[in-house]
Design a protein around this motif. Sequence first.
Motif, PDB file in Angstrom:
ATOM      1  N   GLU A   1       0.812  -1.208   0.000  1.00 40.54           N
ATOM      2  CA  GLU A   1       0.000   0.000   0.000  1.00 40.54           C
ATOM      3  C   GLU A   1       0.850   1.265   0.000  1.00 40.54           C
ATOM      4  OE1 GLU A   1      -3.279   0.226  -0.619  1.00 40.54           O
ATOM      5  OE2 GLU A   1      -2.900  -1.886  -1.017  1.00 40.54           O
ATOM      6  N   PHE A   2       2.010   1.199   0.635  1.00 35.87           N
ATOM      7  CA  PHE A   2       2.929   2.338   0.554  1.00 35.87           C
ATOM      8  C   PHE A   2       3.352   2.556  -0.896  1.00 35.87           C
ATOM      9  CE2 PHE A   2       7.284   4.020   0.447  1.00 35.87           C
ATOM     10  CZ  PHE A   2       7.094   5.220   1.114  1.00 35.87           C
ATOM     11  N   ALA A   3       3.688   1.463  -1.571  1.00 37.62           N
ATOM     12  CA  ALA A   3       4.106   1.573  -2.971  1.00 37.62           C
ATOM     13  C   ALA A   3       2.969   2.065  -3.856  1.00 37.62           C
ATOM     14  CB  ALA A   3       4.609   0.216  -3.475  1.00 37.62           C
ATOM     15  N   GLU A   4       1.739   1.616  -3.589  1.00 37.75           N
ATOM     16  CA  GLU A   4       0.623   1.963  -4.471  1.00 37.75           C
ATOM     17  C   GLU A   4       0.058   3.354  -4.196  1.00 37.75           C
ATOM     18  OE1 GLU A   4      -1.927  -0.781  -6.283  1.00 37.75           O
ATOM     19  OE2 GLU A   4      -3.668  -0.086  -5.156  1.00 37.75           O
ATOM     20  N   VAL A   5      -0.357   3.584  -2.961  1.00 39.22           N
ATOM     21  CA  VAL A   5      -1.067   4.826  -2.637  1.00 39.22           C
ATOM     22  C   VAL A   5      -0.106   6.008  -2.545  1.00 39.22           C
ATOM     23  CG1 VAL A   5      -2.539   5.973  -0.959  1.00 39.22           C
ATOM     24  CG2 VAL A   5      -2.927   3.573  -1.496  1.00 39.22           C
ATOM     25  N   VAL A   6       1.003   5.820  -1.819  1.00 44.41           N
ATOM     26  CA  VAL A   6       1.938   6.925  -1.599  1.00 44.41           C
ATOM     27  C   VAL A   6       2.791   7.189  -2.831  1.00 44.41           C
ATOM     28  CG1 VAL A   6       3.836   7.772  -0.175  1.00 44.41           C
ATOM     29  CG2 VAL A   6       1.973   6.474   0.880  1.00 44.41           C
ATOM     30  N   LEU A   7       3.318   6.119  -3.448  1.00 41.14           N
ATOM     31  CA  LEU A   7       4.205   6.302  -4.593  1.00 41.14           C
ATOM     32  C   LEU A   7       3.442   6.234  -5.919  1.00 41.14           C
ATOM     33  CD1 LEU A   7       7.265   4.172  -3.400  1.00 41.14           C
ATOM     34  CD2 LEU A   7       6.906   6.639  -3.188  1.00 41.14           C
ATOM     35  N   GLY A   8       2.678   5.157  -6.127  1.00 40.93           N
ATOM     36  CA  GLY A   8       1.936   5.024  -7.382  1.00 40.93           C
ATOM     37  C   GLY A   8       0.933   6.144  -7.593  1.00 40.93           C
ATOM     38  N   GLY A   9       0.289   6.589  -6.504  1.00 42.71           N
ATOM     39  CA  GLY A   9      -0.680   7.673  -6.614  1.00 42.71           C
ATOM     40  C   GLY A   9      -0.051   9.041  -6.752  1.00 42.71           C
ATOM     41  N   SER A  10       1.261   9.121  -6.583  1.00 35.68           N
ATOM     42  CA  SER A  10       1.953  10.419  -6.631  1.00 35.68           C
ATOM     43  C   SER A  10       2.740  10.618  -7.908  1.00 35.68           C
ATOM     44  CB  SER A  10       2.915  10.527  -5.435  1.00 35.68           C
ATOM     45  OG  SER A  10       2.214  10.426  -4.220  1.00 35.68           O
ATOM     46  N   ILE A  11       2.594   9.722  -8.876  1.00 35.14           N
ATOM     47  CA  ILE A  11       3.421   9.818 -10.077  1.00 35.14           C
ATOM     48  C   ILE A  11       2.560   9.989 -11.337  1.00 35.14           C
ATOM     49  CG2 ILE A  11       5.139   8.628 -11.494  1.00 35.14           C
ATOM     50  CD1 ILE A  11       6.179   7.306  -8.926  1.00 35.14           C
ATOM     51  N   ALA A  12       1.871   8.939 -11.775  1.00 38.75           N
ATOM     52  CA  ALA A  12       1.212   8.970 -13.084  1.00 38.75           C
ATOM     53  C   ALA A  12       0.064   9.972 -13.155  1.00 38.75           C
ATOM     54  CB  ALA A  12       0.720   7.568 -13.456  1.00 38.75           C
ATOM     55  N   ILE A  13      -0.821   9.998 -12.141  1.00 36.61           N
ATOM     56  CA  ILE A  13      -1.975  10.911 -12.177  1.00 36.61           C
ATOM     57  C   ILE A  13      -1.540  12.378 -12.161  1.00 36.61           C
ATOM     58  CG2 ILE A  13      -3.992  11.720 -10.888  1.00 36.61           C
ATOM     59  CD1 ILE A  13      -4.664   9.200 -12.243  1.00 36.61           C
ATOM     60  N   PRO A  14      -0.672  12.807 -11.238  1.00 38.09           N
ATOM     61  CA  PRO A  14      -0.218  14.202 -11.279  1.00 38.09           C
ATOM     62  C   PRO A  14       0.468  14.561 -12.592  1.00 38.09           C
ATOM     63  CG  PRO A  14       0.264  13.247  -9.134  1.00 38.09           C
ATOM     64  CD  PRO A  14      -0.181  12.123 -10.011  1.00 38.09           C
ATOM     65  N   LEU A  15       1.268  13.635 -13.132  1.00 38.07           N
ATOM     66  CA  LEU A  15       1.940  13.904 -14.406  1.00 38.07           C
ATOM     67  C   LEU A  15       0.930  14.023 -15.547  1.00 38.07           C
ATOM     68  CD1 LEU A  15       5.118  11.640 -14.353  1.00 38.07           C
ATOM     69  CD2 LEU A  15       5.035  14.135 -14.285  1.00 38.07           C
ATOM     70  N   ALA A  16      -0.040  13.118 -15.572  1.00 37.51           N
ATOM     71  CA  ALA A  16      -1.053  13.178 -16.625  1.00 37.51           C
ATOM     72  C   ALA A  16      -1.836  14.482 -16.558  1.00 37.51           C
ATOM     73  CB  ALA A  16      -2.004  11.986 -16.490  1.00 37.51           C
ATOM     74  N   THR A  17      -2.078  14.956 -15.353  1.00 39.05           N
ATOM     75  CA  THR A  17      -2.798  16.229 -15.195  1.00 39.05           C
ATOM     76  C   THR A  17      -1.974  17.399 -15.716  1.00 39.05           C
ATOM     77  OG1 THR A  17      -3.829  15.328 -13.195  1.00 39.05           O
ATOM     78  CG2 THR A  17      -4.025  17.693 -13.548  1.00 39.05           C
ATOM     79  N   ALA A  18      -0.716  17.437 -15.330  1.00 35.65           N
ATOM     80  CA  ALA A  18       0.150  18.553 -15.728  1.00 35.65           C
ATOM     81  C   ALA A  18       0.371  18.597 -17.234  1.00 35.65           C
ATOM     82  CB  ALA A  18       1.483  18.457 -14.999  1.00 35.65           C
TER      83      ALA A  18
END
Length: 520
Positions: free
Chosen positions: A279-296
């Motif tokens: 869950e650390f890898a998914e929520v903290v790391l996975g959720g902090s990479i692709a979605i923010p980048l796709a938005t920007a």
Amino acid sequence: MELEQRDQWATKLGLILAMAGNAIGLGNFVRFPTQVAQNGGGAFMVPYFVALFFLGIPVMWIEWVAGRYGGRYGHGTLGPTYYLMARESLKPRSALWLGVISGMLASSLTVLLNSYYLHLVGWSAAYSWFSITGAYFNQNPGDFFSNYLGNHAQVFLFWGITMILLAIAVGQGVSKGIERWVKVMMPLLYIFAIILAGYVFVLGSPVDPNWSTIDGFRFVWSPNWSYLGNNLWKVMLAATGQIFFTLSLGMGIIQNYASYLGPKDDVALSGLATVSLNEFAEVVLGGSIAIPLATAYAPKIVPADVLAQGKSEALAWIGQKFGLGFAYTSLPNVFVSMGSAGKLFGAVWFLLLWFAGFTSAIAMYNYLTAMLEEDLNIKRSIGTWLVFLIYLVMGLPVVYIDGYMDQADAWVSFQLTLLALFDIIVAVYLFKPDNFWKELHEGAWMEVPGWYKPIILYIAPILLLLPLIGMFRDLVGSTLEWPARIAIIVLLALGAIESYYSIKKKYAEELKKNEVIIRV
């Protein structure tokens, strides 16, 4: 029955890292952001955390217990293991069918899932090469990804390299092969992901001041109650399926790895540690990479008319347009923005994704290899390459049939949830709740709170049944097309035949007399 000596984990660290490596994979960094984008962002996160607490953690414990129990009898696959557990309440001939159904669901799911999952791993290997060579620099990332999928020679090359390396790793066994690989891969995975997540956090608005990475974080962490209310069953099934996918639950894989434990080895704390690392890898790391980048970088990817509708609509468009390719259309932008350094950084990041996918694929590959080795007496060295051929054949529709991958993935979410329900029915109810609770605490390094018992017995089955009933008609009636339907039916039939044969072969005398004879 004489029990054969089975391979075991050499160290506790190796076991935890292997379990975490099994759980932590492309589900964290590729599938999770895709599901978030397709299911309303924060609307998805609400049932996601409900599923984690009420389903993910308890089902993880159930599967660790079941795996260790089956390993006591020399079994690492679900069919024989769940036959043994079901006969605590049923006569052997009735327990046989519970074992057959459970084994059928596990083996068919593992083949179907890995038929496209190995392609995702291959994509990561390809993009590591494309990064270091700068192939996608100065190109539209969406068009580049589509062109890559259309170049079948490249797809087969990176897919084939990945499968050959998997066969080598699994062929070496548990302690000499799998454990050795994950001890190197897992620490590197965390280091690379933490560095990239930090960079994304401070990236800001590289294209348009109205589209920033912070907007992406808001999309993930702001509950969208209206969307959730209008799409409740769809989002619930997606969230439940993601929890099981990301934790590798409902596949038989956790049971397989846990079967290599000793009878007094801890499962309670180890299971919780596996969930926490994932869950650390998914929520903290996975959720902090692709979605923010796709938005920007949405202004570079999404049509102007969709952009005008808002950020949620833009991210949903990317998720629907590229499906599981979501991360491969958003991530390259950040590496291009770094200039020449982005080539190296991109190569390292996609190598990380390859590591993540590889460690999870090892577990699925090992399940089928163990099935051939233990159920059908096929040597591991031969079974490894038979599995290679199975995955080669089942992976071909992913390359040649449009939409097949997303349809197979939709069914996987459903079947993961269904098998998790069978986990509770067989490994708790039929095994008897008191037996389960005793097994859970055998050699345990922690005491599981007593209030988790009613969650396992009553709340979890209800939460599993609701989305299964709510989505079955739409899934079978409209989502799945005939190529995917045929693949699913064939795999279920083959899984049932294999499970029936393996149980009948090992417990023929019990089934003939319809009474329990073999106990360990």
